[in-house]
Design an enzyme around this catalytic site. Structure first.
Site, PDB file in Angstrom:
ATOM      1  N   LYS A  72      51.415  87.505  62.658  1.00 23.71           N
ATOM      2  CA  LYS A  72      52.194  86.435  62.025  1.00 23.71           C
ATOM      3  C   LYS A  72      53.362  86.016  62.938  1.00 23.71           C
ATOM      4  O   LYS A  72      53.903  86.857  63.674  1.00 23.71           O
ATOM      5  CB  LYS A  72      52.705  86.985  60.693  1.00 23.71           C
ATOM      6  CG  LYS A  72      53.319  85.988  59.741  1.00 23.71           C
ATOM      7  CD  LYS A  72      53.651  86.703  58.432  1.00 23.71           C
ATOM      8  CE  LYS A  72      54.365  85.835  57.437  1.00 23.71           C
ATOM      9  NZ  LYS A  72      54.643  86.539  56.173  1.00 23.71           N
ATOM     10  N   SER A 155      53.127  83.848  52.172  1.00 22.57           N
ATOM     11  CA  SER A 155      53.497  83.097  53.340  1.00 22.57           C
ATOM     12  C   SER A 155      52.622  83.365  54.565  1.00 22.57           C
ATOM     13  O   SER A 155      52.656  82.594  55.516  1.00 22.57           O
ATOM     14  CB  SER A 155      54.958  83.412  53.708  1.00 22.57           C
ATOM     15  OG  SER A 155      55.119  84.780  54.012  1.00 22.57           O
ATOM     16  N   SER A 179      53.324  88.242  50.207  1.00 21.80           N
ATOM     17  CA  SER A 179      52.875  87.336  51.272  1.00 21.80           C
ATOM     18  C   SER A 179      51.668  87.786  52.073  1.00 21.80           C
ATOM     19  O   SER A 179      51.104  87.006  52.829  1.00 21.80           O
ATOM     20  CB  SER A 179      54.020  87.066  52.237  1.00 21.80           C
ATOM     21  OG  SER A 179      54.853  86.088  51.686  1.00 21.80           O
TER      22      SER A 179
END
Ligand code: GLN
Length: 463
Positions: A72, A155, A179
């Site tokens: 990420k 996310s 997330s």
């Protein structure tokens, strides 16, 4: 995959080439906007060749040697961009390396790229990325009908969409309130959030630190040894189903999948008990989560002033405070600003919200811990609603709806307990995936993974 590499049925170079093809398809052909950064291909080819060589000489570094893994965009990667999908860090190159990246590289993993996310991890649909939303890759896996454009969740939406599309074979995300688990659920993948303290958080550009995979960089407190050995059969397993999570806002297909998962597991020999009364703080858990998350955002993001980090508007005609304000106004997105303002308010001298939120968190943790004394694990869905449909012009992203959807995931986060989302298909008539969560006691990560394997076999493989 490492077995396949070791038996020479494929090689890290072949796996990497496959991912390159998938990346071209996802980013160029379908514009899924999964990645924010891709390293030079020649570097990756060299790493894959070195890994292939290690397998040839049986000197592989670990079971993940040679596997293309994405990370990420908020995980600091030495001398690479680490934007956290924010304009604030758009041109920032990290001077440090997150522990997790260090561990992956030392294990021989091939870091294939950085994935798109909600800015600083604030969001549930990856629509809050400064670089545009990611698209869920699942509808693009079948060529029969024109694919719908739906959200991959957030996310860590780029991570899950990439894994579903096989442009990477696994991805590292961060999970403060769901997330990792929510995107995994929406993309038909498995997403695991370890116990708080289980993975070092050092080097992550997170807005909130309360429940991200956390460990102070200098004084890592060891996790307690797994309190109970992994169970190996469903018949010895007691599963609690917290009825308080059965809320009227839940999508009927999600409720149906939950009921059907519970009854399949019961039919397979597990002791499944629905309990209603003990998790009374659930109704306040969302509010507590967002109060703490906003408070931490306002504190943790204060360092982005344009001087020490990231983007800056230079203006010699104004004083430093104004320059600071102009920089932050320009480079932070609207959700980030909203949370900073909310955090400033709850932390103000007059505010009582923050301490009330901490109290709710403590109470919730006690309630969860008591339930997990009675049951080995808890079973509940990963989301309240299906992913939003970007093709539906009437459907604007409603931030309140987004927050409400976190109800199912914030509990394990506030408590710091390990939780995993495993994909179970929705009704045949529905075109989205549903995730089921397995939650265990703090430190009981091995058991949660073990149970997830059993449950996965029953709910997914057997069907
Ligand atoms: N949707 C949650 C939020 O916006 C989850 C965030 C996260 O886990 N990073 O706060």
């Amino acid at each position: 995959m490492s077995t396949a590499f070791a038996s020479k049925s494929t090689t890290p170079t072949a796996a990497l080439n496959y991912c390159f093809e998938r990346i071209t398809l996802s980013e160029t052909t379908h514009s899924l906007n999964t990645f924010t950064y891709l390293p030079p291909t020649n570097e990756l080819r060299d790493q894959a060749a070195a890994s292939s060589e290690r397998y040839a000489t049986n000197t592989q570094l670990s079971p993940i040697d040679g596997i293309p893994i994405s990370v990420k965009a908020n995980i600091s990667w030495l001398n690479r961009p680490t934007s956290a999908s924010s304009k604030m860090l758009e041109h920032y190159s990290s001077p440090i390396q997150a522990d997790v990246i260090d561990r992956l590289t030392k294990s021989g993993a091939i870091l294939i790229g950085q994935t798109n996310m909600d800015e600083f991890g604030m969001g549930s649909f990856t629509t809050n990325s400064a670089f545009g939303p990611s698209i869920n890759s699942v509808p693009f896996l079948s060529s029969s009908t024109p694919p719908k454009h739906i959200s991959p969740g957030g996310s860590s939406g780029g991570s899950a969409s990439s894994v579903a599309f096989r442009s990477s074979f696994a991805s590292i995300g961060t999970d403060t309130g769901g997330s990792v688990r929510l995107p995994a659920a929406y993309c038909g993948c498995t997403g695991f959030k370890p116990s708080y303290g289980g993975i070092p958080r050092h080097g992550t550009q997170s807005s909130s630190t309360m429940c991200s995979e956390a460990r102070a960089p200098t004084t890592p407190p060891p996790l307690p040894p797994s309190p109970s050995p992994p169970k190996t059969s469903l018949s010895s397993l007691s599963i609690g189903v917290p009825g308080s999570y059965s809320v009227s806002e839940s999508h009927p297909s999600i409720t149906k999948s939950w009921v059907s998962a519970a009854s399949t597991l019961s039919d397979s020999g597990a002791t499944v008990t629905i309990f209603d009364d003990s998790l009374t703080s659930i109704q306040d858990s969302l509010a507590a989560y967002y109060v703490i998350a906003c408070a931490e955002a306002s504190s943790n993001l204060a360092k982005y002033d344009g001087v020490k980090f990231g983007s800056r508007i230079r203006d010699t005609d104004v004083n430093y405070s104004e320059e600071y304000a102009n920089t932050r106004s320009k480079f932070f997105g609207s959700e980030v600003k909203r949370r900073i303002e909310c955090g400033d308010t709850v932390l103000s001298k007059e505010g009582t919200h923050y301490s009330a939120a901490l109290q709710i968190r403590n109470q919730l943790r006690d309630e969860y811990a008591a339930a997990l004394l009675k049951y080995d694990v808890l079973l509940l869905p990963t989301s309240v609603s299906p992913p939003i449909d970007f093709d539906d012009a009437n459907k604007n992203v409603d931030q309140n709806e987004m927050m409400a959807n976190d109800l199912m995931t914030v509990g394990a986060s506030l408590c710091g307990f390990p939780a995993i989302s495993i994909p179970v298909s929705a009704d045949p008539g529905e075109d989205f995936w549903v995730g089921m969560q397995i939650i265990g006691k703090h430190g009981d990560d091995d058991r949660v993974l073990d149970v997830a394997n059993l449950v996965y076999e029953k709910l997914v493989v057997d069907r």
